[in-house]
Design a protein around this motif. Structure first.
Motif, short mmCIF file in Angstrom:
data_model
loop_
_atom_site.label_atom_id
_atom_site.label_comp_id
_atom_site.label_asym_id
_atom_site.label_seq_id
_atom_site.Cartn_x
_atom_site.Cartn_y
_atom_site.Cartn_z
N ASP A 234 2.85 -8.06 15.50
CA ASP A 234 1.48 -7.79 16.06
C ASP A 234 0.42 -7.14 15.09
O ASP A 234 -0.75 -7.68 14.83
CB ASP A 234 1.61 -7.27 17.35
N VAL A 235 0.74 -6.03 14.66
CA VAL A 235 0.18 -5.27 13.83
C VAL A 235 0.24 -6.01 12.35
O VAL A 235 1.11 -5.34 11.42
CB VAL A 235 0.49 -3.89 13.82
N PHE A 236 -0.51 -7.01 12.28
CA PHE A 236 -0.14 -7.73 10.90
C PHE A 236 -0.66 -7.14 9.47
O PHE A 236 -0.25 -7.54 8.50
CB PHE A 236 -0.91 -9.09 11.08
N THR A 237 -1.43 -6.23 9.71
CA THR A 237 -1.89 -5.51 8.48
C THR A 237 -0.80 -4.49 7.80
O THR A 237 -0.74 -4.17 6.86
CB THR A 237 -3.24 -4.63 8.53
N LEU A 238 0.39 -4.40 8.57
CA LEU A 238 1.40 -3.68 8.28
C LEU A 238 1.85 -3.95 7.14
O LEU A 238 2.38 -3.08 5.87
CB LEU A 238 2.29 -3.47 9.24
N GLY A 239 2.11 -5.22 6.50
CA GLY A 239 2.91 -5.55 5.41
C GLY A 239 1.88 -5.55 4.11
O GLY A 239 2.37 -5.10 3.13
N TYR A 240 0.47 -5.64 4.39
CA TYR A 240 -0.25 -5.47 3.31
C TYR A 240 -0.40 -3.94 3.18
O TYR A 240 -0.45 -3.59 2.03
CB TYR A 240 -1.85 -6.09 3.81
N LEU A 241 -0.42 -3.05 4.07
CA LEU A 241 -0.57 -1.56 4.04
C LEU A 241 0.89 -0.99 3.19
O LEU A 241 0.47 -0.44 2.09
CB LEU A 241 -0.36 -1.05 5.26
N ILE A 242 2.12 -1.52 3.38
CA ILE A 242 3.19 -1.32 2.78
C ILE A 242 3.00 -1.56 1.21
O ILE A 242 3.35 -0.79 0.36
CB ILE A 242 4.55 -1.84 3.37
N PHE A 243 2.50 -2.91 0.92
CA PHE A 243 2.35 -3.30 -0.41
C PHE A 243 1.45 -2.62 -1.23
O PHE A 243 1.46 -2.14 -2.31
CB PHE A 243 1.83 -4.82 -0.35
N MET A 244 0.38 -2.13 -0.49
CA MET A 244 -0.71 -1.47 -0.98
C MET A 244 -0.30 0.24 -1.59
O MET A 244 -0.49 0.52 -2.58
CB MET A 244 -1.93 -1.26 -0.40
N VAL A 245 0.54 0.59 -0.70
CA VAL A 245 0.95 1.91 -0.91
C VAL A 245 1.89 2.08 -1.85
O VAL A 245 1.70 2.98 -3.02
CB VAL A 245 1.92 2.52 0.41
N PHE A 246 2.99 1.17 -2.11
CA PHE A 246 3.86 1.06 -3.31
C PHE A 246 3.17 0.73 -4.47
O PHE A 246 3.61 1.08 -5.63
CB PHE A 246 4.96 0.31 -3.00
N MET A 247 2.05 -0.25 -4.49
CA MET A 247 1.57 -0.30 -5.80
C MET A 247 0.68 0.90 -6.10
O MET A 247 0.84 0.89 -7.47
CB MET A 247 0.49 -1.77 -5.28
N ALA A 248 -0.08 1.58 -5.22
CA ALA A 248 -0.98 2.64 -5.66
C ALA A 248 0.24 3.63 -6.30
O ALA A 248 -0.30 4.27 -7.29
CB ALA A 248 -1.41 3.21 -4.55
N LEU A 249 1.20 4.13 -5.62
CA LEU A 249 2.12 5.16 -6.20
C LEU A 249 2.65 4.75 -7.47
O LEU A 249 2.68 5.34 -8.33
CB LEU A 249 3.43 5.01 -5.09
N SER A 250 3.21 3.41 -7.75
CA SER A 250 3.77 2.90 -9.06
C SER A 250 2.72 2.95 -9.96
O SER A 250 3.14 3.43 -11.11
CB SER A 250 4.01 1.47 -8.88
N ARG A 251 1.35 2.80 -9.69
CA ARG A 251 0.33 2.84 -10.85
C ARG A 251 0.31 4.11 -11.36
O ARG A 251 -0.11 4.48 -12.38
CB ARG A 251 -1.02 2.25 -10.42
N PHE A 252 0.20 5.15 -10.55
CA PHE A 252 0.13 6.43 -10.93
C PHE A 252 1.29 7.11 -11.66
O PHE A 252 1.17 7.90 -12.55
CB PHE A 252 -0.09 7.55 -9.50
N PHE A 253 2.47 6.56 -11.72
CA PHE A 253 3.60 7.02 -12.16
C PHE A 253 4.01 6.11 -13.39
O PHE A 253 4.82 6.24 -14.17
CB PHE A 253 4.83 6.86 -11.28
N SER A 254 3.17 4.85 -13.72
CA SER A 254 3.71 3.86 -14.46
C SER A 254 3.53 4.26 -15.90
O SER A 254 4.42 3.84 -16.90
CB SER A 254 2.77 2.55 -14.34
N ASP A 255 2.59 5.12 -16.32
CA ASP A 255 2.33 5.40 -17.66
C ASP A 255 3.47 6.30 -18.06
O ASP A 255 3.90 6.33 -19.40
CB ASP A 255 1.01 6.55 -17.84
#
Length: 382
Positions: A234-255
């Motif tokens: 029902d809370v369909f934005t949850l998948g997008y939220l999880i995707f964005m959280v881990f993409m953001a975290l990964s970008r800050f540590f990627s360097d």
């Protein structure tokens, strides 16, 4: 140095606001689909407006950045972007909706070239790399946007109130940050986007960001629909939220990760994580496997575009600004073509099967990235 820090903060604000606006639009796509009673193919047609509009803006963006200081097309395009977001929210018929989406993509095309021009020029004032942090802040803005969208959906706040409110809020911050942006960076070289066949290394980099952008764009626009219609959440934005959280975290540590294992290996690992994540979503379309799948895709795709932009800046044939402009074109086309392609595949087969597009795109990253490094080694030997 104080001036450069202010410029960095101001430019970071625009990266953040851009991600915030884009994720606000993307997270509300399921509402638009439902409001206008669109099937997957019709939604695909609607999303196809974006790459068409982006291509229209292609020659305009290069001309504007070469003609004026980049901060002027930056602020004008952001005003249009925010206004377009409000129009999408207020649209009560398909004509206004299409107009809003067309203007949104058109302004985003100009905005992306202007903001990348600013970031490449500003990078020269710093000894350490700062471009990765800009992309991390774009993802952070996107993350906040989807968190707020999730809250709006939960509170049943209608889209015609939500999107205009975001437009007004972001415009206020954009005007405050404008006076601190980098000034007097107008150049007739390095900032103008020229059509034509690039050299092999640049072309390979272009294909890499194109494939990565197909996955990013598709996940932005379809993750909410996937969670709603396939996972039955029902809370369909949850998948997008999880995707964005881990993409953001990964970008800050990627360097730091790239420094330890190198870019060549990182492309392989990134592509493998995306493939594994997509397979989990498709084979096990249930809540927890899908959540883990979205996490893996977010981690995997995060570093690809910033890493490729960094490689483009080392081009021997083009100036950094020109190289970034060339591969940005591939990235934008990929990000805007991905969503309608998913829609067409979902209509022919089903939404779950259509996500194979992301698996295929990620898999192709491996041989193309290796071709780039092989070509780079050959050029050094010559």
């Amino acid at each position: 140095m104080k001036v450069q820090i202010q410029q960095r903060i101001a430019l970071s604000t625009y990266f953040f606001l851009s991600g915030f606006c884009f994720s606000t639009w993307a997270s509300r796509i399921p509402n638009i689909k439902m409001t206008f009673d669109l099937n997957e193919a019709e939604l695909g047609n609607l999303l196809m407006v974006m790459p068409i509009s982006s291509l229209v803006g292609l020659p305009v963006s290069g001309w504007l950045v070469s003609r004026f200081e980049s901060r002027y097309p930056l602020i004008v395009s952001f005003i249009l972007l925010a206004a377009s977001l409000a129009i999408i929210g207020l649209a009560d018929n398909l004509v206004f909706l299409i107009l809003g989406i067309f203007c949104f993509a058109f302004s985003m095309r100009i905005f992306n070239i202007a903001i990348n021009t600013q970031s490449i020029t500003l990078q020269k004032a710093f000894k350490r790399k700062i471009i990765g942090s800009f992309h991390g802040l774009w993802s952070t803005g996107g993350l906040l946007g989807v968190v707020i969208s999730t809250l709006m959906v939960k509170l049943q706040v209608p889209i015609y109130k939500h999107l205009p409110a975001v437009a007004i809020f972001t415009l206020v911050l954009a005007f405050v940050a404008f006076s601190f942006l980098l000034k007097k960076d107008r150049s007739t070289q390095g900032n103008k986007l020229r059509l034509g066949k690039p050299d092999k290394p640049t072309m390979y980099l272009g294909f890499i960001v194109f494939l990565a952008a197909i996955t990013e764009g598709g996940m932005f626009d379809w993750s909410g629909v996937y969670f709603k219609e396939v996972v039955k959440e029902d809370v369909f934005t949850l998948g997008y939220l999880i995707f964005m959280v881990f993409m953001a975290l990964s970008r800050f540590f990627s360097d730091k990760i790239v420094e330890k294992i190198g870019m060549e290996k990182n492309y392989i690992i990134s592509a493998s994580l995306v493939c594994l994540g997509v397979l989990l979503m498709i084979v096990f379309p249930y809540f927890w496997p899908a959540i883990i799948g979205f996490c893996l895709v977010g981690i995997g795709v995060a570093a690809v575009i910033p890493m490729t932009f960094l490689l483009a800046g080392t081009s021997k044939k083009y100036s950094p600004g020109m190289a970034i402009s060339i591969i940005s074109t591939y990235a934008i086309v990929g990000m805007l073509l991905g969503p309608p392609l998913v829609g067409y595949l979902a209509h022919i087969f089903n939404l779950k099967i259509s996500f194979i597009l992301f698996f295929t795109s990620a898999l192709m990253l491996i041989p193309i990235s290796q071709l780039f490094f092989k070509q780079k080694k050959e050029n050094i030997q010559e």
